[in-house]
Design a protein around this motif. Structure first.
Motif, PDB file in Angstrom:
ATOM      1  N   ARG A   1       0.833  -1.205   0.000  1.00  0.00           N
ATOM      2  CA  ARG A   1       0.000   0.000   0.000  1.00  0.00           C
ATOM      3  C   ARG A   1       0.870   1.259   0.000  1.00  0.00           C
ATOM      4  O   ARG A   1       0.569   2.239  -0.692  1.00  0.00           O
TER       5      ARG A   1
ATOM      6  N   ALA B   1      -6.916  -0.471  -8.070  1.00  0.00           N
ATOM      7  CA  ALA B   1      -6.103   0.577  -7.446  1.00  0.00           C
ATOM      8  C   ALA B   1      -4.825   0.797  -8.246  1.00  0.00           C
ATOM      9  O   ALA B   1      -4.345   1.927  -8.396  1.00  0.00           O
TER      10      ALA B   1
ATOM     11  N   ARG C   1      -5.842   2.618 -11.486  1.00  0.00           N
ATOM     12  CA  ARG C   1      -6.074   4.049 -11.265  1.00  0.00           C
ATOM     13  C   ARG C   1      -4.751   4.796 -11.088  1.00  0.00           C
ATOM     14  O   ARG C   1      -4.606   5.935 -11.539  1.00  0.00           O
TER      15      ARG C   1
ATOM     16  N   THR D   1       1.760   6.286  -7.218  1.00  0.00           N
ATOM     17  CA  THR D   1       0.675   7.127  -7.714  1.00  0.00           C
ATOM     18  C   THR D   1       1.147   8.574  -7.862  1.00  0.00           C
ATOM     19  O   THR D   1       0.860   9.240  -8.859  1.00  0.00           O
TER      20      THR D   1
END
Length: 316
Positions: free
Chosen positions: A66, A121, A124, A73
């Protein structure tokens, strides 16, 4: 006078360093969980051949994955194109796809919500890049005792708004993916849609959707823009002592982020740096600088001297 002249030379050399502007960066996240580590290492090496900045995660647990996804990102949002390669077990539950990190304990299906990460995720994250990106998932071996309601992921998910295309190679069917990436060359123009279509030709491989517009992992050569860097010459005479570590740290702090990226890229081209070219001088960059210094038989401080900056730019 010598130090004044040398400082001016460093400033001029750094002004010539290429800027890695948003439109020039390509970032990649390479994740492996379980038996696909060697395959993921080969993918990472090949992506670096074409100039992609790679972030590698080997057998990360849930919290680690994570965290690295969050960092990726942000890097994708500061890039032209992004690419994600996952070599990990993945399962489906009630029409949703999840990647299972190392150490995931799936005693019941709902454990996915705390022990796994949605595949979307990653899609994205890749979509944050200027041109967009893609996710390639080579599905690893699923646990033998999956709880009721879970099944190994075998097909690509449905297209989703705000997400990049996702290609899925079910367990044991990753050869087509690896072969396509292994075949790319340093000077080849690489368009993601065409690459995904070549991968899709493999048996059992499926694709959520082709990119709506071209996405280039390596685009035609463009003229690079020089980095403007202002460094004031110190008040020093010919007999000035060598710079202290504190002085060099202040010099480093004066560099723009673009100039720091350029230094990381030079370290990578010299074979010392394998991380993201992000302009952040963390432990990987310090280690790369130390390796560069050791190769010159200089003191390995992890902070470049002015002369070392000049020589790094000159390829020595």
């Amino acid at each position: 006078m010598f130090r004044r002249a040398l400082f001016s030379l460093v400033g001029a050399a750094l002004c010539a360093l290429p800027a890695l502007a948003q439109s020039d960066r390509v970032v990649a996240l390479v994740v492996s969980v379980g038996e696909g580590g060697a395959r993921a290492d080969a993918i990472q090496a090949q992506l670096q051949v074409i100039g992609a900045e790679t972030l590698r995660a080997a057998d990360p647990n849930n919290a680690e994955l994570r965290s690295i996804l969050k960092r990726f990102t942000g890097e994708a949002a500061d890039s032209r194109a992004a690419f994600v390669y996952l070599d990990a077990p993945a399962v489906t539950f009630e029409g949703r796809e999840f990647v299972t990190p190392a150490g995931a304990a799936l005693n019941r299906a709902t454990d996915l919500f705390t022990q796994a990460i949605p595949l979307q995720a990653f899609a994205r994250a890749a979509a944050q890049a200027e041109q967009g990106g893609a996710v390639v998932a080579a599905i690893g071996r699923a646990p033998a005792d999956l709880p009721a309601g879970l099944s190994p992921l075998e097909t690509a998910p449905e297209p989703a708004a705000g997400s990049s295309p996702v290609l899925v190679a079910p367990y044991g069917r990753s050869d087509a993916v690896v072969q396509v990436i292994a075949a790319v060359t340093r000077d080849e123009v690489i368009e993601v849609g065409a690459m995904l279509r070549r991968m899709q030709a493999g048996e059992g491989v499926s694709l959520s959707a082709s990119p709506a517009t071209p996405i280039y992992l390596r685009s035609p050569a463009v003229e690079e823009t020089p980095v403007a860097l202002q460094i004031a010459a110190p008040e020093a005479g010919a007999d000035a002592p060598p710079e202290t570590l504190e002085e060099l740290e202040l010099l480093e702090q004066s560099l723009s982020r673009a100039a720091k990226r350029a230094i990381q890229r030079e370290l990578r081209d010299a074979g010392h740096y394998l991380g993201l070219v992000d302009g952040i001088f963390g432990p990987q960059t310090r280690g790369a600088i130390s390796a560069f210094q050791e190769a010159r038989t200089d003191e390995a401080t992890g902070v470049l001297t002015r002369r070392q900056m000049l020589d790094l730019r000159a390829g020595g």
